[in-house]
Design a protein around this motif. Structure first.
Motif, PDB file in Angstrom:
ATOM      1  N   VAL A   1      -3.359  -2.289  10.535  1.00 40.88           N
ATOM      2  CA  VAL A   1      -2.153  -1.535  10.696  1.00 40.88           C
ATOM      3  C   VAL A   1      -1.481  -2.088   9.385  1.00 40.88           C
ATOM      4  O   VAL A   1      -0.598  -1.231   8.815  1.00 40.88           O
ATOM      5  CB  VAL A   1      -1.653  -2.043  11.742  1.00 40.88           C
ATOM      6  CG1 VAL A   1       0.140  -1.725  12.045  1.00 40.88           C
ATOM      7  CG2 VAL A   1      -2.324  -1.186  12.894  1.00 40.88           C
ATOM      8  N   GLN A   2      -1.209  -3.243   9.332  1.00 43.29           N
ATOM      9  CA  GLN A   2      -0.434  -3.878   8.031  1.00 43.29           C
ATOM     10  C   GLN A   2      -0.900  -3.323   6.983  1.00 43.29           C
ATOM     11  O   GLN A   2       0.068  -2.743   5.985  1.00 43.29           O
ATOM     12  CB  GLN A   2      -0.567  -5.443   7.972  1.00 43.29           C
ATOM     13  CG  GLN A   2       0.197  -6.096   9.325  1.00 43.29           C
ATOM     14  CD  GLN A   2      -0.015  -7.465   9.284  1.00 43.29           C
ATOM     15  OE1 GLN A   2      -0.937  -7.905   8.736  1.00 43.29           O
ATOM     16  NE2 GLN A   2       0.730  -8.004  10.016  1.00 43.29           N
ATOM     17  N   SER A   3      -2.100  -3.089   6.571  1.00 39.85           N
ATOM     18  CA  SER A   3      -2.509  -2.461   5.312  1.00 39.85           C
ATOM     19  C   SER A   3      -2.190  -1.014   5.175  1.00 39.85           C
ATOM     20  O   SER A   3      -1.826  -0.654   4.093  1.00 39.85           O
ATOM     21  CB  SER A   3      -4.372  -2.649   5.158  1.00 39.85           C
ATOM     22  OG  SER A   3      -4.736  -2.117   4.159  1.00 39.85           O
ATOM     23  N   LEU A   4      -2.417  -0.372   6.177  1.00 36.31           N
ATOM     24  CA  LEU A   4      -1.957   1.094   6.248  1.00 36.31           C
ATOM     25  C   LEU A   4      -0.406   1.339   6.218  1.00 36.31           C
ATOM     26  O   LEU A   4      -0.062   2.193   5.398  1.00 36.31           O
ATOM     27  CB  LEU A   4      -2.453   1.738   7.509  1.00 36.31           C
ATOM     28  CG  LEU A   4      -3.757   1.990   7.783  1.00 36.31           C
ATOM     29  CD1 LEU A   4      -4.009   2.414   9.275  1.00 36.31           C
ATOM     30  CD2 LEU A   4      -4.401   2.983   6.686  1.00 36.31           C
ATOM     31  N   LEU A   5       0.259   0.333   6.629  1.00 39.52           N
ATOM     32  CA  LEU A   5       1.665   0.481   6.592  1.00 39.52           C
ATOM     33  C   LEU A   5       2.174   0.309   5.232  1.00 39.52           C
ATOM     34  O   LEU A   5       3.050   0.746   4.525  1.00 39.52           O
ATOM     35  CB  LEU A   5       2.358  -0.652   7.354  1.00 39.52           C
ATOM     36  CG  LEU A   5       4.016  -0.589   7.272  1.00 39.52           C
ATOM     37  CD1 LEU A   5       4.569   0.797   7.479  1.00 39.52           C
ATOM     38  CD2 LEU A   5       4.268  -1.635   8.322  1.00 39.52           C
ATOM     39  N   ARG A   6       1.353  -0.975   4.409  1.00 44.71           N
ATOM     40  CA  ARG A   6       1.774  -1.178   3.066  1.00 44.71           C
ATOM     41  C   ARG A   6       1.613   0.113   2.033  1.00 44.71           C
ATOM     42  O   ARG A   6       2.317   0.249   1.330  1.00 44.71           O
ATOM     43  CB  ARG A   6       1.037  -2.531   2.701  1.00 44.71           C
ATOM     44  CG  ARG A   6       1.798  -3.745   2.806  1.00 44.71           C
ATOM     45  CD  ARG A   6       1.002  -4.921   1.926  1.00 44.71           C
ATOM     46  NE  ARG A   6      -0.454  -4.908   2.318  1.00 44.71           N
ATOM     47  CZ  ARG A   6      -0.626  -5.588   3.421  1.00 44.71           C
ATOM     48  NH1 ARG A   6      -0.067  -6.142   4.182  1.00 44.71           N
ATOM     49  NH2 ARG A   6      -2.245  -5.714   3.678  1.00 44.71           N
ATOM     50  N   SER A   7       0.289   0.660   2.398  1.00 46.56           N
ATOM     51  CA  SER A   7      -0.041   1.851   1.615  1.00 46.56           C
ATOM     52  C   SER A   7       1.030   2.922   1.896  1.00 46.56           C
ATOM     53  O   SER A   7       1.375   3.592   0.847  1.00 46.56           O
ATOM     54  CB  SER A   7      -1.552   2.031   2.360  1.00 46.56           C
ATOM     55  OG  SER A   7      -1.667   3.552   1.569  1.00 46.56           O
ATOM     56  N   ILE A   8       1.426   3.237   2.917  1.00 46.34           N
ATOM     57  CA  ILE A   8       2.510   4.258   3.153  1.00 46.34           C
ATOM     58  C   ILE A   8       3.435   4.053   2.422  1.00 46.34           C
ATOM     59  O   ILE A   8       4.220   4.980   1.799  1.00 46.34           O
ATOM     60  CB  ILE A   8       2.558   4.536   4.762  1.00 46.34           C
ATOM     61  CG1 ILE A   8       1.222   5.320   5.297  1.00 46.34           C
ATOM     62  CG2 ILE A   8       3.769   5.465   5.062  1.00 46.34           C
ATOM     63  CD1 ILE A   8       1.309   5.039   6.939  1.00 46.34           C
TER      64      ILE A   8
ATOM     65  N   THR B   1       5.388   6.108  -0.330  1.00 43.66           N
ATOM     66  CA  THR B   1       6.517   6.645  -0.216  1.00 43.66           C
ATOM     67  C   THR B   1       7.775   6.294  -1.312  1.00 43.66           C
ATOM     68  O   THR B   1       8.410   7.155  -1.793  1.00 43.66           O
ATOM     69  CB  THR B   1       7.077   6.281   1.402  1.00 43.66           C
ATOM     70  OG1 THR B   1       6.442   6.596   2.352  1.00 43.66           O
ATOM     71  CG2 THR B   1       8.510   6.659   1.466  1.00 43.66           C
ATOM     72  N   LEU B   2       7.503   4.894  -1.625  1.00 36.71           N
ATOM     73  CA  LEU B   2       8.495   4.653  -2.835  1.00 36.71           C
ATOM     74  C   LEU B   2       8.164   5.302  -4.149  1.00 36.71           C
ATOM     75  O   LEU B   2       8.992   5.466  -4.899  1.00 36.71           O
ATOM     76  CB  LEU B   2       8.426   3.078  -3.085  1.00 36.71           C
ATOM     77  CG  LEU B   2       8.704   2.108  -1.837  1.00 36.71           C
ATOM     78  CD1 LEU B   2       8.541   0.884  -2.039  1.00 36.71           C
ATOM     79  CD2 LEU B   2      10.423   2.301  -1.734  1.00 36.71           C
ATOM     80  N   LEU B   3       6.913   5.592  -4.249  1.00 35.27           N
ATOM     81  CA  LEU B   3       6.521   6.351  -5.498  1.00 35.27           C
ATOM     82  C   LEU B   3       7.127   7.925  -5.472  1.00 35.27           C
ATOM     83  O   LEU B   3       7.302   8.139  -6.506  1.00 35.27           O
ATOM     84  CB  LEU B   3       5.012   6.454  -5.771  1.00 35.27           C
ATOM     85  CG  LEU B   3       4.375   4.881  -5.853  1.00 35.27           C
ATOM     86  CD1 LEU B   3       2.806   5.299  -6.103  1.00 35.27           C
ATOM     87  CD2 LEU B   3       4.927   4.544  -7.251  1.00 35.27           C
ATOM     88  N   LEU B   4       7.058   8.411  -4.089  1.00 37.52           N
ATOM     89  CA  LEU B   4       7.584   9.525  -4.157  1.00 37.52           C
ATOM     90  C   LEU B   4       9.078   9.782  -4.389  1.00 37.52           C
ATOM     91  O   LEU B   4       9.575  10.759  -4.990  1.00 37.52           O
ATOM     92  CB  LEU B   4       7.242  10.537  -2.665  1.00 37.52           C
ATOM     93  CG  LEU B   4       5.592  10.339  -2.706  1.00 37.52           C
ATOM     94  CD1 LEU B   4       5.498  11.114  -1.178  1.00 37.52           C
ATOM     95  CD2 LEU B   4       5.239  11.596  -3.843  1.00 37.52           C
TER      96      LEU B   4
END
Length: 80
Positions: A22-29, A33-36
């Protein structure tokens, strides 16, 4: 593999592994999101606040009037 199959497999993992996932997925998201849409300085400063403090944002509505004038009006009401 379908999303349902993946979910079923993930639920078989020990709780510690699921938390790391979950933490890994959250960091990825968050990174994607920040890149967009890079956050504005205001959003960055709000994000650094304690969650309790963040919950207060928007509770007080500031008027468009001059803050000094508003404070003077407040003092006049209070002491007259």
């Amino acid at each position: 593999m379908t999303l349902q199959e993946l979910q079923n497999q993930m639920l078989q993992l020990p709780i510690g592994d699921r938390w790391r996932l979950v933490q890994s997925l959250l960091r990825s998201i968050q990174q994607e999101t920040l890149l967009l849409s890079p956050p504005s300085p205001i959003k960055q400063s709000v994000a650094s606040l304690d969650p309790w403090t963040q919950s207060l944002i928007g509770v007080i509505q500031l008027s468009a009037a001059d803050p000094t004038e508003s404070y003077v009006d407040y003092l006049e009401e209070k002491y007259h």
